[in-house]
Design an enzyme around this catalytic site. Structure first.
Site, PDB file in Angstrom:
ATOM      1  N   ILE A   1    -109.334 -32.659   3.356  1.00 10.30           N
ATOM      2  CA  ILE A   1    -110.403 -33.318   2.604  1.00 10.30           C
ATOM      3  C   ILE A   1    -110.820 -34.617   3.281  1.00 10.30           C
ATOM      4  CG2 ILE A   1    -109.623 -32.240   0.464  1.00 10.30           C
ATOM      5  CD1 ILE A   1    -108.598 -35.005  -0.425  1.00 10.30           C
ATOM      6  N   HIS A   2    -112.070 -34.956   3.071  1.00 13.63           N
ATOM      7  CA  HIS A   2    -112.674 -36.158   3.653  1.00 13.63           C
ATOM      8  C   HIS A   2    -112.255 -37.354   2.798  1.00 13.63           C
ATOM      9  CE1 HIS A   2    -115.959 -38.241   5.910  1.00 13.63           C
ATOM     10  NE2 HIS A   2    -116.018 -38.980   4.804  1.00 13.63           N
TER      11      HIS A   2
END
EC number: 3.2.1.4
Length: 502
Positions: free
Chosen positions: A414-415
């Site tokens: 995930i960012h």
């Protein structure tokens, strides 16, 4: 009008469906609330369950002589954007107000999540005639890939005041404090009174000194959280929550004075919006029209004051359901509600919340909705929302859960800065601004599992690339999760009753 027999028949069919094809909504609920602990800014308490997060931003506000420690980072960065944070708080509190008794042991943690924000929002509104809009200089922050514990970028404080107003920001904070006062009314009466008094004064400031925070704090919020929708919807939203919290007629008069008596959402619109009827299906950190209609319908339905709110509530339903001849949203081949722009799952969660809330109001009023020649029951509305939640949790063409840590297959990259860089426990040394770039570019899974984080989600063709650089699909936000908390609590209760019955 839909017959009572039809309502009961569809409700029974839905109960069977819940038994056959449901997810573990209780597990998802627990994780959706846990997510907020990973977004905390400030002094981490000893009760913290997300142990890879530590203290951060302990000097926030000191440059202007204020204590602004606390609150939430909005997404995968390290900025405290107060506008979306306030909306997140409003939705967490509305979730508890509507569905708190259904949350079981998770209710305590939901209340903690709300108070973590309201404590900060009280600090942000502690100086009369001013409201803090944001903490953190966004350009330098976004140029770094850095743990919040290591931040060395400027913690600039952006403030609106009487000469540089921010009505949307201030009114959303007023809404958040007002609904939260209801949540704490029976358990923390003094705190509840403080929240309500502050909500009233902040709303007066928002209304008496009208203007958009776009022009007042400029590059601080734009292009990240510019107000594209104008601030009049937030003023009505704030007034609606203050009326619900106080039953003071002046707020009801304010709503009636400023709401349209036509099928269009509201009279006041920003000049750049071509048609005031285009926002029936809009609800999120920027647009509140659909939320106002649903909220007010909760007390106005089947009364002389129900128009235009229930008319707009019905039209809201018809703007979304796929079988409606007047739908204004699109759907992926796998059935996910889709709107243009990034972070699409924010629409699926926030609109699902409104649909369930309105369906419950319709059930209580013993009526349905007519979308042209299509009769829609409350059960159908709820079942549609269930389909959106099930998609998010893994019933989709890729078999991918878009909630981290839920199910067997979920996003690994995930960012999110804190999730993607080794924790302070694993790497005690300072990791400077550009020293985190290697972690950003790495193809390895994130070392810290941000359990409960719901990411932006797949594209309009149900495709998803688990690539950390793909922010639109991989970045989680607080305002994706907040409305989902209430939705999951509701389906958890239905699932439990269904299993008992069948």
């Amino acid at each position: 009008m839909v017959s009572k027999v039809a309502l009961l028949g569809l409700a029974a069919a839905m109960s069977v469906l819940m038994k056959v094809s449901s997810q573990n909504y209780g597990d998802a609920l627990t994780k959706s609330i846990l997510f907020f602990e990973g977004q905390r800014s400030g002094k981490i308490p000893s009760t913290q369950r997300v142990t890879w997060r530590k203290d951060s931003a302990l000097l926030d506000g000191s440059s202007i002589g204020m204590d602004l420690v606390g609150g939430y980072y909005d997404a995968g960065d390290n900025i405290k954007f107060n506008f979306p944070m306030a909306f997140t708080t409003t939705m967490l509190a509305w979730s508890v107000l509507e569905f708190g008794p259904l949350m079981g042991s998770d209710l305590e943690h939901a209340l903690e999540a709300i108070q973590w924000s309201t404590d900060y929002l009280l600090k942000s509104t502690s100086v009369p005639g001013t409201v803090v809009a944001q903490v953190g200089e966004p350009i330098s922050d976004h140029n770094c890939w850095e743990r919040p514990e290591d931040m060395d970028t400027p913690r600039t404080t952006y403030v609106v005041n009487q000469t540089h107003p921010g009505s949307e920001l201030s009114a959303e904070i007023a809404a958040a404090l007002a609904v939260s006062s209801l949540v704490f009314k029976t358990t923390q009466a003094n705190y509840s009174n403080i929240l309500l008094e502050r909500a009233s004064s902040v709303f007066d400031f928002a209304d008496n000194f009208q203007g958009s925070y776009d022009g007042s704090v400029g590059q601080g919020v734009c292009p990240y959280y510019c107000d594209y929708n104008g601030y009049q919807d937030e003023l009505l939203w704030g007034a609606a929550w203050l009326y619900k919290a106080t039953n003071d007629g002046k707020y009801w008069d304010y709503i009636l004075k400023n709401a349209s008596n036509s099928a269009s959402p509201f009279v006041y619109r920003r000049a750049s919006v071509d048609s005031i009827g285009n926002n029936l299906s809009e609800f999120g950190w920027d647009s509140k029209e659909a939320g106002i209609n649903i909220l007010v319908s909760g007390w106005a339905i089947n009364t002389p004051n129900e128009k235009p709110f229930t008319v707009n509530g019905d039209n809201f339903v018809c703007s979304i359901l796929p079988e409606s001849p007047t739908k204004s949203v699109t759907f992926s081949p796998g059935g996910l509600l889709f709107k243009s722009g990034g972070t699409n799952l924010q629409h699926a969660t926030s609109l699902s919340f409104l649909l369930i809330a309105y369906a419950r109001y319709l059930e209580k009023a013993k009526r349905g909705v007519s979308c042209g020649n299509v009769a829609v029951t409350p059960a159908r509305i709820i079942n549609f929302a269930k389909g959106q939640v099930d998609y998010i949790l893994g019933k989709n063409p890729l078999g991918m859960s878009y909630m981290v840590g839920f199910g067997e297959k979920y996003p690994q990259r995930i960012h999110h800065r804190g999730s993607s860089i080794p924790s302070v426990d694993k790497h005690p040394g300072h990791i400077a601004c550009h020293e985190g770039t290697s972690y950003f570019e790495s193809k390895d899974p994130n070392p810290n599992l941000h359990v409960g984080a719901v990411v932006g989600g797949p594209d309009s063709n149900d495709q998803f690339s688990d690539d950390r650089t793909n922010a639109a699909q991989l970045e989680p936000t607080t305002y994706i999760n907040a409305p989902l908390v209430g939705v999951l609590a509701y389906f958890k209760s239905l699932q439990s009753r269904s299993e008992i019955t069948h």
